[in-house]
Scaffold this active site. Structure first.
Site, PDB file in Angstrom:
ATOM      1  CG  ASP A  82      42.404  44.844  43.636  1.00 31.28           C
ATOM      2  OD1 ASP A  82      43.364  45.223  44.313  1.00 31.28           O
ATOM      3  OD2 ASP A  82      41.906  43.709  43.721  1.00 31.28           O
ATOM      4  CG  HIS A  83      44.952  43.028  40.609  1.00 30.55           C
ATOM      5  ND1 HIS A  83      46.077  42.383  41.044  1.00 30.55           N
ATOM      6  CD2 HIS A  83      43.909  42.436  41.236  1.00 30.55           C
ATOM      7  CE1 HIS A  83      45.732  41.425  41.903  1.00 30.55           C
ATOM      8  NE2 HIS A  83      44.423  41.448  42.046  1.00 30.55           N
ATOM      9  N   GLY A 182      40.341  33.235  42.572  1.00 29.50           N
ATOM     10  CA  GLY A 182      39.338  32.470  41.824  1.00 29.50           C
ATOM     11  C   GLY A 182      39.109  31.060  42.341  1.00 29.50           C
ATOM     12  CG  HIS A 209      44.938  40.315  46.312  1.00 31.74           C
ATOM     13  ND1 HIS A 209      44.506  41.018  45.219  1.00 31.74           N
ATOM     14  CD2 HIS A 209      45.527  41.212  47.132  1.00 31.74           C
ATOM     15  CE1 HIS A 209      44.821  42.293  45.369  1.00 31.74           C
ATOM     16  NE2 HIS A 209      45.449  42.437  46.522  1.00 31.74           N
ATOM     17  N   GLY A 210      42.217  36.824  46.856  1.00 30.67           N
ATOM     18  CA  GLY A 210      41.761  35.443  46.692  1.00 30.67           C
ATOM     19  C   GLY A 210      40.958  34.970  47.888  1.00 30.67           C
ATOM     20  N   GLY A 211      39.949  35.756  48.279  1.00 31.72           N
ATOM     21  CA  GLY A 211      39.119  35.378  49.433  1.00 31.72           C
ATOM     22  C   GLY A 211      38.229  34.166  49.152  1.00 31.72           C
ATOM     23  CG  ASN A 231      41.131  42.189  47.534  1.00 35.01           C
ATOM     24  OD1 ASN A 231      40.952  42.959  48.475  1.00 35.01           O
ATOM     25  ND2 ASN A 231      41.997  42.432  46.570  1.00 35.01           N
ATOM     26  CB  THR A 234      35.731  33.821  42.125  1.00 36.27           C
ATOM     27  OG1 THR A 234      36.843  34.546  41.608  1.00 36.27           O
ATOM     28  CG2 THR A 234      35.343  32.744  41.133  1.00 36.27           C
TER      29      THR A 234
HETATM   30  P1  13P Z   1      38.597  35.913  44.552  1.00 36.45           P
HETATM   31  O1  13P Z   1      37.981  36.052  43.208  1.00 36.45           O
HETATM   32  O2  13P Z   1      39.357  34.620  44.692  1.00 36.45           O
HETATM   33  O3  13P Z   1      37.614  36.066  45.667  1.00 36.45           O
HETATM   34  O4  13P Z   1      39.710  37.056  44.698  1.00 36.45           O
HETATM   35  C1  13P Z   1      39.431  38.377  44.384  1.00 36.45           C
HETATM   36  C2  13P Z   1      40.681  39.195  44.438  1.00 36.45           C
HETATM   37  O5  13P Z   1      41.579  38.908  45.169  1.00 36.45           O
HETATM   38  C3  13P Z   1      40.778  40.393  43.557  1.00 36.45           C
HETATM   39  O6  13P Z   1      42.025  40.984  43.678  1.00 36.45           O
END
Ligand code: 13P
Length: 411
Positions: A82-83, A182, A209-211, A231, A234
């Site tokens: 990822d990324h 996060g 992204h950012g679940g 995804n 955190t």
């Molecule tokens: P979170 O840490 O918010 O769950 O997001 C993870 C992410 O999107 C990694 O690309």
């Protein structure tokens, strides 16, 4: 047995209205917990390695464990980097065994993002590897304790999304519609209308992204709007820290006990997430419909036409050095026959990520130059065969007469 093509995996989810969780792996505890959860939930799963977190572990060691766990799992698994911030990282990801990559040039201008992503797609597709791209920008702390990213998110533009897909050829689209990487203090407000309109235009699985921090209802609505991969990280990391603290506070100081419970805590949350995404219980139907992911071994046995060790050593050294750098090559091994009467004294074992590499490798300028200058002039007497590596076959699933034969043979 169960490493599968991510394209099959995500299209199954997309067509059947559920999503597959991509859970970030930062240690063996995370790896074991996520795999345990997927096995218990009978769910497909994506193991996510994230470039901004490379500093947390020894990447090569962790990747070896991740790929090994993926191959041994009885549920469908894809391994995703990822990324990735550069073409070089994408190539490293492929070399280390990932069968899916995300390229992230989201903070660049549209034309630069398109150009960089297109280069990645060309290289990765020539290796049989699908690519996720991002347009718009999901803000937040992708790097734990790292530099904060610019605060303002850039929502994905509907027109740009369509143009981006057409110009780059990415397989999956990460969209920015209000999620944040996060922890956040406020609740996420998601722009479903935008997501619907993007979906109408692009018609490929979208990625969130950012679940962390999303509500159950938000997960369901995202899936209803064409999201097939979410995804998640955190929340798992925070649950882990909380559990370690709680165990220490209650006087528990045995390392084994602390981390056994930590793994359980992560696994419980991952399982909850799999239920929520509706991927739980789908492993069997997905396995039937997904192609297994197999590496290919390019095997050359040959007899040099010279006894000059200087020339032979140079040919071997140069080959190991140059061929290892070609995209899609996982490993280059040199063999010498233990039988002095063998017709072929030497062999190359060159492992490719996927069958598609056969063509791109053959035509790659580095291979052509090496073969023409160093190898072919002294190795006219040779045999080449490509083998699909089905070493991940699960013997427990072999027909009973085959297992019986194997037992008889080994005794
Ligand atoms: P979170 O840490 O918010 O769950 O997001 C993870 C992410 O999107 C990694 O690309």
């Amino acid at each position: 047995m169960a490493m599968v093509h991510i394209k099959d995996l995500l299209y199954h989810a997309y067509n059947n209205r559920y999503a597959v969780g991509a859970f970030e792996i930062v240690s063996l505890d995370f790896l074991q917990a996520v795999i345990d959860a997927a096995e218990k939930a009978r769910s497909p799963v994506i193991l996510n390695i994230v470039e901004p977190h490379f500093g947390l572990y020894d990447l090569e060691s962790l990747m070896t464990a991740v790929v090994n766990a993926a191959k041994r799992a009885s549920v469908p698994v894809a391994v995703h980097m990822d990324h990735c911030g550069s073409l070089e990282t994408v190539q490293t990801a492929i070399r280390l065994g990932c069968n899916s990559v995300m390229f992230d040039a989201a903070t660049e201008s549209f034309p630069v993002n398109v150009e960089l992503t297109r280069n990645v797609v060309t290289m990765a597709h020539a290796c049989g590897i699908p690519v996720e791209g991002e347009i718009g920008y999901v803000t937040g702390f992708a790097v734990e304790n790292g530099e904060p990213q610019p605060e303002a998110p850039v929502y994905t533009s509907i027109e740009e999304a369509k143009a981006y897909i057409d110009k780059t050829g990415v397989d999956f689209l990460a969209v920015s519609i209000g999620t944040v990487h996060g922890r956040t203090k406020t609740k996420h407000r998601l722009d479903y209308t935008r997501l619907s309109r993007i979906q109408e235009k692009v018609n490929i699985p979208c990625v969130i992204h950012g679940g962390t921090g999303l509500t159950d209802r938000q997960f369901h609505k995202l899936i209803d709007h064409g999201v097939a991969k979410i995804n998640y990280y955190t929340v798992l990391a925070d649950a882990m820290v909380k559990k370690v603290q709680a165990n220490i506070n209650r006087g528990e100081i045995s390392y084994q006990q602390i981390f056994a419970e930590v793994r359980e805590t992560i696994a419980k949350e991952v399982q909850r997430c799999m239920q929520l995404l509706n991927s739980a219980g789908r492993a069997a139907e997905v396995l039937i419909q997904c192609q297994p992911w197999h590496n290919v071994e390019h095997v050359i046995v040959y007899q040099p036409s010279t006894d000059d060790q200087g020339i032979i050593q140079e040919m071997l050294y140069k080959g190991k050095q140059d061929l290892s750098k070609i995209p899609g090559v996982l490993d280059v091994q040199i063999g010498r026959s233990v039988d002095s009467n063998s017709r072929y004294t030497y062999c190359w074992l060159i492992r490719f990520a996927h069958e598609d590499v056969l063509e791109s490798y053959k035509n790659h300028p580095t291979h052509v130059a090496y073969a023409d200058q160093y190898f072919r002039p002294i190795a006219a007497d040779r045999m080449t065969t490509d083998y699909e590596m089905i070493d991940t076959l699960d013997w427990r699933e072999m027909p009973s007469h085959a297992s019986a034969a194997r037992v008889a043979h080994s005794t």
